[in-house]
Design a protein around this motif. Structure first.
Motif, PDB file in Angstrom:
ATOM      1  N   THR A  96      45.246 -37.079-100.598  1.00 27.79           N
ATOM      2  CA  THR A  96      45.823 -38.402-100.828  1.00 27.79           C
ATOM      3  C   THR A  96      44.895 -39.241-101.689  1.00 27.79           C
ATOM      4  O   THR A  96      43.676 -39.233-101.494  1.00 27.79           O
ATOM      5  N   SER A 101      48.258 -27.977-100.433  1.00 25.47           N
ATOM      6  CA  SER A 101      48.711 -29.376-100.450  1.00 25.47           C
ATOM      7  C   SER A 101      47.811 -30.200-101.355  1.00 25.47           C
ATOM      8  O   SER A 101      47.017 -29.654-102.124  1.00 25.47           O
ATOM      9  N   GLU A 102      47.936 -31.521-101.262  1.00 28.64           N
ATOM     10  CA  GLU A 102      47.166 -32.403-102.141  1.00 28.64           C
ATOM     11  C   GLU A 102      46.397 -33.420-101.309  1.00 28.64           C
ATOM     12  O   GLU A 102      46.826 -33.817-100.219  1.00 28.64           O
ATOM     13  N   ARG A 150      44.494 -36.446 -91.463  1.00 27.93           N
ATOM     14  CA  ARG A 150      45.839 -36.349 -92.031  1.00 27.93           C
ATOM     15  C   ARG A 150      46.166 -37.547 -92.919  1.00 27.93           C
ATOM     16  O   ARG A 150      47.048 -37.456 -93.783  1.00 27.93           O
ATOM     17  N   GLU A 151      45.473 -38.666 -92.738  1.00 28.76           N
ATOM     18  CA  GLU A 151      45.664 -39.799 -93.647  1.00 28.76           C
ATOM     19  C   GLU A 151      45.163 -39.487 -95.051  1.00 28.76           C
ATOM     20  O   GLU A 151      45.563 -40.132 -96.017  1.00 28.76           O
ATOM     21  N   HIS A 152      44.251 -38.515 -95.156  1.00 26.16           N
ATOM     22  CA  HIS A 152      43.635 -38.208 -96.443  1.00 26.16           C
ATOM     23  C   HIS A 152      44.202 -36.955 -97.082  1.00 26.16           C
ATOM     24  O   HIS A 152      43.701 -36.522 -98.133  1.00 26.16           O
ATOM     25  N   ILE A 153      45.204 -36.355 -96.451  1.00 29.53           N
ATOM     26  CA  ILE A 153      45.757 -35.135 -97.007  1.00 29.53           C
ATOM     27  C   ILE A 153      47.241 -35.055 -96.696  1.00 29.53           C
ATOM     28  O   ILE A 153      47.689 -35.420 -95.612  1.00 29.53           O
ATOM     29  N   GLN A 154      48.006 -34.584 -97.670  1.00 27.70           N
ATOM     30  CA  GLN A 154      49.454 -34.455 -97.510  1.00 27.70           C
ATOM     31  C   GLN A 154      49.773 -33.021 -97.111  1.00 27.70           C
ATOM     32  O   GLN A 154      49.931 -32.142 -97.951  1.00 27.70           O
ATOM     33  N   ARG A 183      36.646 -37.133 -96.341  1.00 31.31           N
ATOM     34  CA  ARG A 183      37.152 -36.838 -97.690  1.00 31.31           C
ATOM     35  C   ARG A 183      36.750 -35.437 -98.143  1.00 31.31           C
ATOM     36  O   ARG A 183      37.528 -34.724 -98.773  1.00 31.31           O
TER      37      ARG A 183
END
Length: 796
Positions: free
Chosen positions: A187, A184-185, A9-13, A172
C-alpha cells in the motif's frame, strides 16, 4: 520482531487469510516463531460504563456495580477488580458470552445477583495483565461491540529473524516481502513533509566521522505532554510486545515499529544546544532512562548537548533530558549510525534495547527524515503544538551507497538448477523494492538502501529462490565421481588420537572457544584475545588454553556427585596477532583433565587416586603413535603444583628439543579459587607435535646376551630423575641400551634431604659379548658422572 497482523494488513493489499499469511512468511525465511490469536469469539462482549458502585454486603473485596450497556439496558454486576469505579468504561461479557473456556451465566455471588462479567485484558485473551479491568477511553461508545471498537479479531505475530534481515524490523519492510510472496502490492505510504510554523530550532553537528554520517532534529513547541496515547496506537504497541508508557514516548516506539527507524524525544527546555554526536571520552558517565549510571569509553558514541552527554547514541536516551507529562516543548531526533559503531555496545553495559538491536544490523540511511516527519504529524494530531524546521547535519560521503549489481540469466539457472521466466524474475525483484533494468544477458539491479544484505549477484539469486519457493526447486542428485585418496603414513590423523584417548577411558568434551576473562586471571594466563562483540560478559575472551574450560567442566561434574571424571578435548587456542590488523594466531591442541580413582571401581586391585603418572602415561601413549621421543622437565607454570608438574619437550635428533606442552597436577591455590575440592591432573599438547609421524626404525635383535646392573643410589631431593637419566645416557657410552627406574624410597635409613632411587642399566653389544671388566668400567663411569654432577652416592 513482534507485530499486529491487522497493522501489517494496512500496509499490504492481500486476501491471504491468517494461516496462509503465516505459512508465506515462514516459507520466505521470515520464520513465524509464535502466532497468538487475539479477540476471536468475543460475541456478546460490549463496551459498558459503571454508573453506580456500592460495597458488597457480604464481601470486603467485592463491589455491586450498576452498568450501562447501551441498547442492552442496565445490568447489575458483582465485580472484584480493584479499579472498578463509577464513570469507568470497561468490557462487559454479557450472559451467553464465551470467554476462553467459560460461558458467562447469570449467577449469585455471596447472595447478590450478577448478570455478566466485567473483564480484564487477560480474561479477554488480549494481554497477560490481570491486575484490573481493561480501562477504555472516556469516548468509547457505550453498547458498541468490543471487537469492533478494538479492531478485533487480530493476532500477534512474532518472527524469528536472521541477523541479515534488518529491514524486517519494521512493518513496511515485512510488507515488501509478503507482497512479493503473495503476488500482491504494498500500500502506498506517502508521508508529506510537515511545514514549520515557528522558527525555533536547535543546531545539530556531527563529530564522529563515518560512525554517524546523518543526524536530524526538530523542535515542536506547545505540546500537551500529558496527552493520552490513543487506544488504536496503544493496542498496536501492546500487540507488538511493547507496553504503552506515555504518548511522547509511545509515538517514537510506534514509528520505530512501523518504519524500522529508532527515534528519541528530548525535553527541549532541558537542552541548551547545539546537539551533536561524538565519540565518548574514557570514564565519561551518563544516567540512562532506566535509572542506571553508565560509564563509557572511547568505543561508544554519545549524543551531546553543548558537549554534555545526554544520550547513549543508538542504545538509550538519558534520564536528565527525558520527556515527562510536564513537557511542553519537544526536541525530536532521528539519526543514522554505522552498524560497526553500535555493535556490542549495549551488551558491554548489560543492556538490550530495541534501538541497538536495529542499529547493530543496519538501518536505512534515508529513513531518518521520513521518520521525523511521521512522528511530527502524529504528535501534532494528538498532542498539538507548533513545529519548527527540520535541521539536518550530514556527511554524504560517509553514507552507505546502494550497489548496482549485474544479474546474469545463465548464472541464475546454474546456481538454482532451474529456469525461471524473465517476467517472474522481474516481478519478484520489483515487488521487493529493487530497481530493475533489463540488459542483454540479464538485468542491472540496484537494491534499496534498506537492504544491507544485498551486495553481490548471489544475494539476488537467493532473493529469487526464496520468493519463487524453495519447494518449487526440484531435488536432483549431484553427478560426479569419487576420488580415492591414499592415506599418508607420515601423518597421524587427529581422529586416531581421539580413539586412543577414548580407548584409555577418557571421554571427549566440547567447550566454547570463548571464556570468562576472570578465569584467565585465576589461572594467571596472559595474552587472551578480547572479543569486540561478545555474546555475554562471561564469554568475552578467546581461550589461550584448553585446560581452563575443561577444568570448569570437570568442576561442574564433581559438583553433581560425579567422583571420577576423565575428560579430554581437541580444539584451537588463540593468541594475539604478531602485527596490528592481522588475525589472531590459532593453534590446534589436545588437552585432558582427570580426578578421582585411577581405575573404575572394581575388586581386582586396590583403589588409588589418579596422579601425575597417569596423565604422563596418556601423553606418552599419544607420543608413541607418532614415534616421538619426549622429555619431561620441571615446570614453573603458576597453575601447576610445584614438584608435581612438568613441561613436555619433543626431542629431536640433535638431542635438544622444543616445548610442546605441559603435564601435571593443578596448584592447590588455583583449585581453591575454582571451588574444586579434589586434586586434578591433566595435560595440554600442541597437536602439530603429534601430527607428523617420525620414520620407524627397525633393528635386528642382537645374538649376544645383554647384561643388567642394578644401582641403589642416595640422591639429593632437588635432583630430578630426568637429569639423572640424561647423565647416565651421556656417560655410559654406546653399549647402554636402556635405563629403568624401578624403585623409590624415602624413610628410615635414608638421610633427610635425600631419596633412594634404584635403577637398572641394560648393556649390550651388537658384535660381541660384554666382559665383566667392560661392564664394571661402564658402571664406574656412570657412578663417577653421577657423583660429580649431582652429588649422588651408592646406598650401602
Amino acid at each position: 520482531m513482534k507485530f499486529s497482523e491487522n497493522w501489517l494488513r494496512e500496509h499490504i493489499q492481500t486476501t491471504a487469510d491468517r494461516d496462509a499469511l503465516s505459512a508465506a512468511l515462514t516459507a520466505i525465511g521470515l520464520e513465524v516463531e509464535e502466532l497468538t490469536p487475539l479477540g476471536d469469539g468475543l460475541d456478546n462482549v460490549v463496551v459498558a460504563e459503571i454508573v453506580a458502585a456500592v460495597k458488597h454486603p457480604e464481601a470486603d473485596r467485592l463491589q455491586v456495580c450498576e452498568v450501562d450497556a447501551g441498547a442492552h439496558g442496565r445490568l447489575q454486576i458483582v465485580c472484584g477488580a480493584p479499579n472498578a469505579r463509577v464513570g469507568l468504561k470497561a468490557p462487559l461479557a454479557m450472559v451467553g458470552a464465551k470467554i476462553g473456556e467459560i460461558t458467562i451465566k447469570a449467577a449469585k455471588l455471596r447472595g447478590v445477583e450478577s448478570n455478566g462479567m466485567l473483564c480484564s485484558t487477560k480474561e479477554l485473551g488480549l494481554d497477560a495483565d490481570a491486575s484490573g479491568l481493561l480501562e477504555l477511553p472516556a469516548d468509547a461508545p457505550v453498547g458498541a461491540p468490543l471487537a469492533e471498537y478494538l479492531g478485533l479479531p487480530d493476532s500477534s505475530i512474532e518472527l524469528k529473524l536472521t541477523p541479515n534481515r534488518a529491514d524486517c524490523f519494521g512493518i513496511r519492510g515485512i510488507a515488501y516481502d509478503v507482497a512479493a510472496a503473495t503476488g500482491s502490492e504494498v500500500t502506498a505510504f506517502d508521508i508529506a513533509p510537515v511545514a514549520s510554523t515557528i522558527d525555533s530550532q536547535l543546531a545539530v553537528e556531527l563529530n564522529a566521522g563515518a560512525d554517524a554520517p546523518r543526524y536530524l532534529g526538530r523542535v515542536i513547541e506547545g505540546v500537551d505532554g500529558a496527552a493520552k496515547t490513543p487506544l488504536w496506537m496503544a493496542e498496536r504497541l501492546r500487540r507488538s510486545g511493547i507496553r504503552p508508557v506515555s504518548f511522547l514516548v509511545d509515538v517514537t516506539q510506534y514509528v520505530m515499529l512501523e518504519l524500522g527507524q529508532p527515534m528519541h524525544a528530548f525535553d527541549r527546555d532541558l537542552l541548551q544546544g547545539p546537539v551533536g554526536v561524538r565519540r565518548a571520552r574514557k570514564g565519561e558517565a551518563l544516567k540512562l532512562l532506566d535509572g542506571r549510571d553508565a560509564v563509557v569509553d572511547e568505543e561508544f558514541l554519545l549524543i551531546t548537548d553543548a558537549d554534555r552527554p545526554v544520550a547513549l547514541a543508538g542504545v538509550m536516551g538519558g534520564y536528565d533530558s527525558r520527556v515527562t507529562e510536564a513537557t511542553k516543548n519537544v526536541f525530536l531526533e532521528a539519526a543514522h549510525f554505522a552498524p560497526a559503531a553500535i555493535i556490542g555496545r549495549s551488551r558491554k553495559l548489560g543492556l538490550h534495547t530495541d534501538a541497538a538491536h536495529r542499529f547493530e544490523r543496519g538501518v536505512d540511511p534515508e529513513l531518518p527524515r521520513i521518520a521525523i516527519e511521521r512522528a511530527t504529524g502524529l504528535i501534532l494530531d494528538i498532542a498539538g503544538g507548533q513545529p519548527g524546521p527540520v535541521v539536518e547535519a550530514v556527511n554524504a560521503a560517509d553514507l552507505p551507497k546502494p550497489a548496482s549489481i549485474h544479474l546474469r540469466r545463465e548464472r541464475i539457472a546454474r546456481v538454482l538448477g532451474i529456469v525461471i521466466d524473465d517476467a517472474e524474475i522481474e516481478r519478484i525483484l520489483s515487488a521487493l523494492g529493487l530497481k530493475v533494468d533489463a540488459v542483454a544477458d540479464g538485468w542491472q539491479v540496484t537494491a534499496p538502501p534498506r537492504r544491507f544484505d544485498i551486495a553481490i549477484e548471489e544475494d539476488l539469486i537467493e532473493e529469487i529462490a526464496r520468493i519463487h519457493g524453495y519447494d518449487r526447486i526440484p531435488t536432483v542428485l549431484p553427478a560426479g565421481s569419487a576420488r580415492v585418496v591414499v592415506s599418508d603414513a607420515s601423518v597421524v590423523p587427529v581422529n586416531d588420537l581421539r580413539r586412543q584417548m577414548a580407548a584409555r577411558d577418557w571421554q571427549e568434551a566440547i567447550n566454547y572457544a570463548f571464556v570468562d576473562a576472570a578465569w584467565l586471571t585465576k589461572w594467571q594466563l596472559q595474552g587472551g584475545v578480547a572479543l569486540a562483540n561478545p555474546l555475554s560478559a562471561e564469554l568475552g575472551v578467546m581461550r589461550p588454553m584448553l585446560l581452563p574450560g575443561l577444568t570448569a567442566a570437570l568442576a561442574r561434574n564433581v559438583a553433581r556427585q560425579q567422583p571420577r571424571v576423565r575428560l579430554f578435548e581437541v580444539g584451537r587456542v588463540f593468541a594475539p596477532p604478531m602485527q596490528a590488523g592481522e588475525a589472531p594466531i590459532e593453534t590446534p591442541r589436545i588437552a585432558a583433565i582427570a580426578c578421582g580413582s585411577a581405575r573404575a571401581e572394581q575388586w581386582g586391585e586396590p583403589d588409588r587416586a589418579v596422579d601425575f603418572h597417569d596423565a604422563k602415561g596418556a601423553v606418552e601413549s599419544l607420543a608413541a603413535m607418532a614415534n616421538v621421543a619426549l622429555e619431561f622437565r620441571r615446570s614453573a607454570e603458576p597453575f601447576g603444583h610445584p614438584g608435581r608438574s612438568a613441561d613436555i619437550y619433543r626431542v629431536n635428533g640433535a638431542g635438544d628439543g622444543e616445548r610442546i606442552g605441559w603435564v601435571g597436577e593443578l596448584h592447590p591455590g588455583l583449585r581453591a579459587q575454582l571451588d574444586l575440592d579434589v586434586p586434578a591432573v591433566g595435560f595440554e599438547l600442541d597437536l602439530a607435535a603429534l601430527s607428523q609421524r617420525a620414520p620407524a626404525k627397525t633393528e635386528a635383535a642382537s645374538k649376544y646376551p645383554s647384561v643388567r646392573r642394578d644401582l641403589s643410589l642416595l640422591v639429593p631431593d632437588a635432583v630430578s630423575w630426568q637429569s639423572l637419566s640424561d647423565t647416565v645416557r651421556q656417560s655410559a657410552g654406546p653399549s647402554l641400551r636402556a635405563v629403568r627406574l624401578f624403585d623409590r624410597y624415602v624413610g628410615k635409613g635414608v638421610d633427610s634431604g635425600f631419596k633412594s632411587l634404584t635403577m637398572g642399566l641394560i648393556l649390550q653389544e651388537e658384535s660381541r659379548t660384554l666382559t665383566e671388566r667392560e661392564v664394571e668400567a661402564v658402571v664406574a663411569d656412570v657412578m663417577a658422572a653421577l657423583e660429580r654432577d649431582h652429588g649422588v652416592k651408592i646406598r650401602g
